[in-house]
Design a protein around this motif. Structure first.
Motif, mmCIF file in Angstrom:
data_model
loop_
_atom_site.group_PDB
_atom_site.id
_atom_site.type_symbol
_atom_site.label_atom_id
_atom_site.label_comp_id
_atom_site.label_asym_id
_atom_site.label_seq_id
_atom_site.Cartn_x
_atom_site.Cartn_y
_atom_site.Cartn_z
ATOM 1 N N ASP A 164 53.058 30.772 37.055
ATOM 2 C CA ASP A 164 52.594 30.168 36.481
ATOM 3 C C ASP A 164 51.461 29.429 35.522
ATOM 4 O O ASP A 164 50.738 28.670 35.018
ATOM 5 N N ASP B 176 49.064 36.399 40.523
ATOM 6 C CA ASP B 176 49.729 35.291 40.531
ATOM 7 C C ASP B 176 49.303 35.089 41.451
ATOM 8 O O ASP B 176 49.864 35.712 42.960
ATOM 9 N N ASP C 173 44.196 32.415 40.784
ATOM 10 C CA ASP C 173 44.968 33.220 40.503
ATOM 11 C C ASP C 173 43.590 34.483 39.821
ATOM 12 O O ASP C 173 43.988 33.981 38.629
#
Ligand code: F6R
Ligand code: MG
Ligand code: MG
Length: 381
Positions: free
Chosen positions: A51, A130, A237
């Motif tokens: 994301d 991530d 992340d």
């Protein structure tokens, strides 16, 4: 003439959950940089994992430059507008402040910047992860720059034989320490094995390096979103940049640490240990239990301020074994449900219902009167 590589990343909304970026949002970020960067940067690339949208920029303004940081901030703002309009999940989640205030650090996005003296050819890799934390880089960066079983150049290349200098941050106490390898190897490992507390921030060549003395050759983001905001707002992340070749780790030595999976903290709700999986763009969605934690490696060369690449390095059969191994480890560890060591210890979980549960149960807790058991339990009376 010095050149700076600035890599800035943020999660500004995803779909359906914290799974993947939405192309029109990526295009909006790209479009903003394209239309507003003239005179500021000489080249850039936009990429993504899970994301998180990632911007890699090249410029001559040095690290921590307000104009460069503002450019990235405004690009993420432009993307956020689309994310909000179409109703993406977590739209604008990493933009923690309303207005830009001079330096993007502490405002949510992750930043990794290297100011370098470019060589004739300047090969480097941008890594992006991530569903994990900055300490997830400790193990592979140590292997690249410190472990001769991973990087035989440390033994057989006279240009690397003197070793490297590591800058390690204590992210809880805001302190840093420099350790020189191979001399301080065991001290370094004593710290960075504790990856939730000590993180490798940068690696430098030593003064004796013949081709590139005293240069910054690797950098990792160390932004801890949860500390910035004072509450959980999304996992931090990480991303990193590593320079390659000619007295530095060869490309092959810089990807070798990912040829086997290894365990990191993060994954579902930032509260579980799980296996790191190297992936190319095609496998970069976070699906299985919101993961597993994944890493991409983009290979570039840089010349006269212009980038060549990226090459999607983990999109290669050489990493199939690591992917399978990560799946096997995921199956194994997932069976433990909410039990440690799959679940992180209480103090490391990003989500916890424990304080409320303890408060609710407080009136029901009874003292154990068994004297023998009390001495074992160190109960104070
Ligand atoms: C972990 C992550 C996800 C979310 C999870 C719950 O870094 O981003 O695993 O924590 O999907 O998300 P919310 O609380 O937004 O429903
Ligand atoms: Mg997210
Ligand atoms: Mg993310």
């Amino acid at each position: 003439m010095k050149v700076t590589i600035s890599h800035i990343k943020a999660d500004i909304g995803s779909l359906p959950g914290h799974t993947t970026v939405y192309q029109p949002v990526v295009d909006a970020v790209d479009g903003y940089i394209k239309n507003n960067s003239s005179g500021l940067i000489s080249d850039y690339r936009i990429s993504h994992i899970g994301d998180d949208i990632q911007i890699t920029m090249v410029h001559k303004k040095g690290t921590d430059n307000p104009e460069i940081h503002e450019l990235a901030w405004n690009a993420f703002k432009a993307g956020t507008e689309i994310a909000k309009k179409v109703g993406l999940y977590g739209a604008g989640q990493d933009l923690l402040k309303d207005a830009f205030s001079g330096n993007i650090k502490g405002m949510g996005p992750g930043v990794a910047e290297l100011e370098i003296t470019p060589r004739k050819a300047e090969p480097f890799i941008v890594y992006m992860m991530d569903k994990t934390e900055p300490g997830a880089f400790n193990y592979p960066i140590y292997k690249m720059f410190g472990d001769p079983f991973n990087t035989p150049g440390l033994v057989i290349d006279p240009n690397m034989h003197m070793g490297f200098r590591f800058e390690v941050w204590d992210i809880y106490n805001g302190k840093k320490v420099y350790l020189s390898l191979p001399e301080d190897t065991y001290d370094l490992l004593a710290l960075i094995g504790s990856k939730g507390k000590y993180v490798i921030k940068r690696v430098f060549t030593k003064k004796e390096h013949e081709k590139l003395p005293d240069e910054n050759v690797a950098v990792i983001t160390t932004d801890k979103l949860s500390f910035i905001a004072g509450e959980y707002v999304g996992k931090d992340d990480p991303a990193g940049i590593v320079r390659l070749q000619s007295g530095l780790p060869a490309e092959g030595e810089a990807v070798e640490p990912f040829a086997n999976s290894y365990l990191v903290s993060g994954w579902m709700r930032g509260s579980f240990n799980g296996p790191m999986m190297p992936v190319g763009e095609r496998d970069s969605k976070m699906v299985r239990f919101d993961g597993p934690p994944k890493v991409r490696a983009l290979g570039f060369t840089l010349k006269d301020g212009k980038l060549n690449g990226p090459v999607d390095l983990f999109d290669d059969v050489g990493f199939d074994f690591a992917r399978n191994e990560a799946l096997q480890m995921a199956n194994y560890i997932r069976r433990m449900g909410v039990f440690e060591p799959h679940r992180l210890p209480d103090e490391d979980m990003e989500y916890t219902a424990l304080p409320r549960i303890l408060e609710k149960l407080a009136p029901k807790f009874e003292r154990i009167e068994d004297k023998g058991a009390q001495s074992e339990m160190k109960v104070e009376r």
